[in-house]
Design a protein around this motif. Structure first.
Motif, PDB file in Angstrom:
ATOM      1  N   THR A  94     -33.825 -89.669-110.626  1.00 46.21           N
ATOM      2  CA  THR A  94     -34.431 -88.829-109.844  1.00 46.21           C
ATOM      3  C   THR A  94     -35.785 -89.207-109.499  1.00 46.21           C
TER       4      THR A  94
ATOM      5  N   THR B  16     -35.466 -92.025-106.919  1.00 53.65           N
ATOM      6  CA  THR B  16     -34.993 -91.834-105.601  1.00 53.65           C
ATOM      7  C   THR B  16     -35.917 -90.867-104.425  1.00 53.65           C
ATOM      8  N   GLU B  17     -36.884 -90.242-105.492  1.00 52.42           N
ATOM      9  CA  GLU B  17     -37.902 -89.584-104.687  1.00 52.42           C
ATOM     10  C   GLU B  17     -39.218 -90.461-104.275  1.00 52.42           C
TER      11      GLU B  17
ATOM     12  N   ARG C 186     -26.926 -85.487-110.465  1.00 51.18           N
ATOM     13  CA  ARG C 186     -28.265 -85.114-110.267  1.00 51.18           C
ATOM     14  C   ARG C 186     -28.479 -83.759-110.631  1.00 51.18           C
TER      15      ARG C 186
ATOM     16  N   PRO D 157     -36.722 -93.767-101.503  1.00 48.54           N
ATOM     17  CA  PRO D 157     -35.459 -93.450-100.945  1.00 48.54           C
ATOM     18  C   PRO D 157     -34.794 -94.655-100.139  1.00 48.54           C
TER      19      PRO D 157
ATOM     20  N   THR E 225     -30.989 -93.906-103.726  1.00 48.26           N
ATOM     21  CA  THR E 225     -31.094 -92.474-103.855  1.00 48.26           C
ATOM     22  C   THR E 225     -29.845 -91.871-103.991  1.00 48.26           C
TER      23      THR E 225
END
Length: 126
Positions: A2, A5-6, A76, A9, A13
């Motif tokens: 997480t 991906t933040e 997620r 991205p 992602t």
């Protein structure tokens, strides 16, 4: 995953529904992010570990350069399910090569020997 991906991205992602993660840039992912979470930057070793934990890969239909990784217990929005991800045990037959492998240079990295839950926790704490 997480946090990654933040953070970036354009490299990795989650899918829109959260059921998979996409790796857009394997080279950048291997060189920049793998060493932050693992003791190596070898993308092939990362793939081998995902396969040992039961993840499956595919490609996006509209962009075959993007790798899609899924596992029924990796989502997620369902972190509590990650404890169901276990490393598979190799059978004796799986350890016996059917052909003689050619000599391939090895990196000095050591394989990851932890369960998926502790790996996930370590990634989340960074």
């Amino acid at each position: 995953v997480t946090q990654l991906t933040e953070t970036d991205p354009k490299v990795v992602t989650f899918s829109p529904d959260g059921a998979a993660f996409y790796i857009y840039d394997q080279v950048e992912f291997a060189h920049k992010y793998l060493p932050q979470y693992f003791k190596h930057s070898n993308y092939g070793s990362f793939v081998r570990q995902l396969n040992l934990y039961g993840f499956t890969s595919s490609r996006l239909k509209w962009n075959s350069d993007v790798i899609v990784w899924t596992h029924e217990s990796f989502h997620r929005d369902r972190r509590e399910d990650v404890c169901n991800i276990k490393r598979s045990k190799k059978s004796k037959a799986a350890n016996t090569p059917k052909t003689v492998p050619r000599e391939v240079p090895r990196s000095s990295s050591t394989p990851i020997s932890e369960d998926a839950e502790s790996m996930f926790r370590r990634m989340q704490s960074r």
